[in-house]
Design an enzyme around this catalytic site. Sequence first.
Site, mmCIF file in Angstrom:
data_model
loop_
_atom_site.group_PDB
_atom_site.id
_atom_site.type_symbol
_atom_site.label_atom_id
_atom_site.label_comp_id
_atom_site.label_asym_id
_atom_site.label_seq_id
_atom_site.Cartn_x
_atom_site.Cartn_y
_atom_site.Cartn_z
ATOM 1 N N HIS A 6 11.174 -3.287 -22.651
ATOM 2 C CA HIS A 6 12.181 -2.217 -22.562
ATOM 3 C C HIS A 6 13.435 -2.603 -23.338
ATOM 4 O O HIS A 6 14.425 -1.893 -23.308
ATOM 5 C CB HIS A 6 12.558 -1.977 -21.096
ATOM 6 C CG HIS A 6 11.372 -1.744 -20.218
ATOM 7 N ND1 HIS A 6 10.535 -0.670 -20.375
ATOM 8 C CD2 HIS A 6 10.848 -2.466 -19.203
ATOM 9 C CE1 HIS A 6 9.569 -0.734 -19.477
ATOM 10 N NE2 HIS A 6 9.723 -1.807 -18.756
ATOM 11 N N HIS A 51 21.758 -8.122 -20.990
ATOM 12 C CA HIS A 51 20.849 -7.324 -21.792
ATOM 13 C C HIS A 51 21.634 -6.145 -22.344
ATOM 14 O O HIS A 51 22.825 -6.009 -22.086
ATOM 15 C CB HIS A 51 19.653 -6.848 -20.943
ATOM 16 C CG HIS A 51 20.077 -5.948 -19.842
ATOM 17 N ND1 HIS A 51 20.486 -6.421 -18.597
ATOM 18 C CD2 HIS A 51 20.238 -4.607 -19.797
ATOM 19 C CE1 HIS A 51 20.831 -5.414 -17.848
ATOM 20 N NE2 HIS A 51 20.709 -4.294 -18.548
ATOM 21 N N HIS A 75 21.501 -1.774 -23.901
ATOM 22 C CA HIS A 75 20.838 -0.471 -24.044
ATOM 23 C C HIS A 75 21.299 0.155 -25.357
ATOM 24 O O HIS A 75 22.460 -0.034 -25.749
ATOM 25 C CB HIS A 75 21.200 0.437 -22.870
ATOM 26 C CG HIS A 75 20.813 -0.144 -21.541
ATOM 27 N ND1 HIS A 75 19.636 0.161 -20.898
ATOM 28 C CD2 HIS A 75 21.449 -1.055 -20.744
ATOM 29 C CE1 HIS A 75 19.564 -0.506 -19.764
ATOM 30 N NE2 HIS A 75 20.646 -1.261 -19.641
ATOM 31 N N GLU A 110 24.704 4.006 -21.675
ATOM 32 C CA GLU A 110 24.202 4.627 -20.431
ATOM 33 C C GLU A 110 25.353 5.401 -19.782
ATOM 34 O O GLU A 110 25.242 6.603 -19.532
ATOM 35 C CB GLU A 110 23.652 3.540 -19.502
ATOM 36 C CG GLU A 110 22.490 2.770 -20.163
ATOM 37 C CD GLU A 110 21.476 2.293 -19.182
ATOM 38 O OE1 GLU A 110 21.811 1.402 -18.358
ATOM 39 O OE2 GLU A 110 20.354 2.799 -19.197
ATOM 40 N N HIS A 156 25.161 -5.111 -20.689
ATOM 41 C CA HIS A 156 25.282 -5.330 -19.244
ATOM 42 C C HIS A 156 25.198 -6.817 -18.910
ATOM 43 O O HIS A 156 24.206 -7.474 -19.242
ATOM 44 C CB HIS A 156 24.171 -4.565 -18.512
ATOM 45 C CG HIS A 156 24.370 -3.091 -18.552
ATOM 46 N ND1 HIS A 156 23.347 -2.178 -18.384
ATOM 47 C CD2 HIS A 156 25.493 -2.352 -18.748
ATOM 48 C CE1 HIS A 156 23.824 -0.948 -18.465
ATOM 49 N NE2 HIS A 156 25.132 -1.027 -18.683
ATOM 50 N N THR A 168 20.000 0.735 -13.467
ATOM 51 C CA THR A 168 19.727 1.928 -14.286
ATOM 52 C C THR A 168 18.276 1.957 -14.768
ATOM 53 O O THR A 168 17.893 2.823 -15.547
ATOM 54 C CB THR A 168 20.646 1.998 -15.520
ATOM 55 O OG1 THR A 168 20.315 0.900 -16.389
ATOM 56 C CG2 THR A 168 22.110 1.952 -15.121
HETATM 57 C C1 LIG Z 1 12.030 -7.397 -6.785
HETATM 58 O O1 LIG Z 1 13.374 -7.657 -6.989
HETATM 59 C C2 LIG Z 1 13.935 -7.148 -8.113
HETATM 60 C C3 LIG Z 1 15.304 -7.318 -8.275
HETATM 61 C C4 LIG Z 1 15.932 -6.806 -9.386
HETATM 62 C C5 LIG Z 1 15.199 -6.120 -10.320
HETATM 63 C C6 LIG Z 1 15.908 -5.541 -11.501
HETATM 64 N N1 LIG Z 1 15.968 -6.522 -12.513
HETATM 65 S S1 LIG Z 1 17.300 -6.737 -13.341
HETATM 66 O O2 LIG Z 1 18.309 -7.386 -12.575
HETATM 67 O O3 LIG Z 1 16.890 -7.456 -14.478
HETATM 68 C C7 LIG Z 1 18.038 -5.271 -13.842
HETATM 69 C C8 LIG Z 1 17.471 -4.066 -14.064
HETATM 70 C C9 LIG Z 1 18.383 -3.079 -14.511
HETATM 71 C C10 LIG Z 1 19.645 -3.515 -14.614
HETATM 72 S S2 LIG Z 1 21.003 -2.631 -15.138
HETATM 73 N N2 LIG Z 1 20.630 -1.806 -16.449
HETATM 74 O O4 LIG Z 1 21.353 -1.703 -14.099
HETATM 75 O O5 LIG Z 1 22.014 -3.625 -15.441
HETATM 76 S S3 LIG Z 1 19.676 -5.151 -14.148
HETATM 77 C C11 LIG Z 1 13.832 -5.955 -10.191
HETATM 78 C C12 LIG Z 1 13.187 -6.459 -9.077
HETATM 79 ZN ZN LIG Z 2 21.323 -2.453 -18.147
#
Ligand SMILES: COc1ccc(CNS(=O)(=O)c2ccc(S(N)(=O)=O)s2)cc1
Ligand SMILES: [Zn+2]
Length: 262
Positions: free
Chosen positions: A65, A94, A96, A106, A119, A201
Amino acid sequence: AAEWGYSPTNGPDVWARLFPQAGGARQSPVDICTSIASSDSNLEMKKLTFAYESQSDLRILNTGHGWKVEAPQSGSRLEGGPLGEDIYQLEQFHCHWGETSAEGSEHTVDGRAYAGELHLVHWNTTKYQSFAEAAQHPDGLAVLGVFFDVGNESNDEIEKIVSTLSEIKFKGQFTDIPDVIDPTTFLPSGLGYWTYLGSLTTPPCNECVIWIVYKEPITVTEEQLVQFRCLSACSGEAEEFIVKNYRPPQPLGNRALRECNA
Ligand SMILES: COc1ccc(CNS(=O)(=O)c2ccc(S(N)(=O)=O)s2)cc1
Ligand SMILES: [Zn+2]
């Protein structure tokens, strides 16, 4: 289950079918309507402070992604501002982006999208024992968002990321960034920000994020964004470029949107 993504058949409009939280009342991103942002005096009182270490050999991954740099920094601290008395620690960062520079962020500001958004993901080490545990709680994560504007100067820190992307062209590939990375250099000089309670997100869209979105963008070049779009979403020879990986704004509902002009 079919893999989620950003195409019409697996994108943001259908995520709630597979990930119920995606249909919740505190989802992210949101459109930041500057006229309703309340200048919250007590935010001014508790200054947001951050301290990061410089690290080399950080691992960068093609998640399918986008790219993600794993940067667990036990020595990092993000505290103050909307974070109460808790200390948050950097876990990863990371980005977007969109298929053209007319879109890609976003969060939007009064309906305006930026060319991309970085982010910096942190988790609450005061209250929780692990990142995965923190992501199950309303105050578990704090994410710093930084907008990208396209300009003529390339961003040296982003260039350190770009220079590794040819080694992680396909989903699942990873490599170490040889250069020293200092996350502080990703932050704009003006430290004014908006903050509100939201979510991840991307699926599973957990409603566990205290968002802090800086008002001032940083500058990257079109060439740097072009390199982001050359990453492949597939692990094999098939090439499906990751040309966009942003979720559109979600309803703010009755959430408070506060601002701090640091
Ligand atoms: C099972 O537990 C988990 C715990 C956390 C995640 C998400 N993973 S993550 O932290 O890499 C993120 C996803 C999206 C992010 S954003 N665009 O909002 O900054 S941060 C998956 C499973
Ligand atoms: Zn993000």
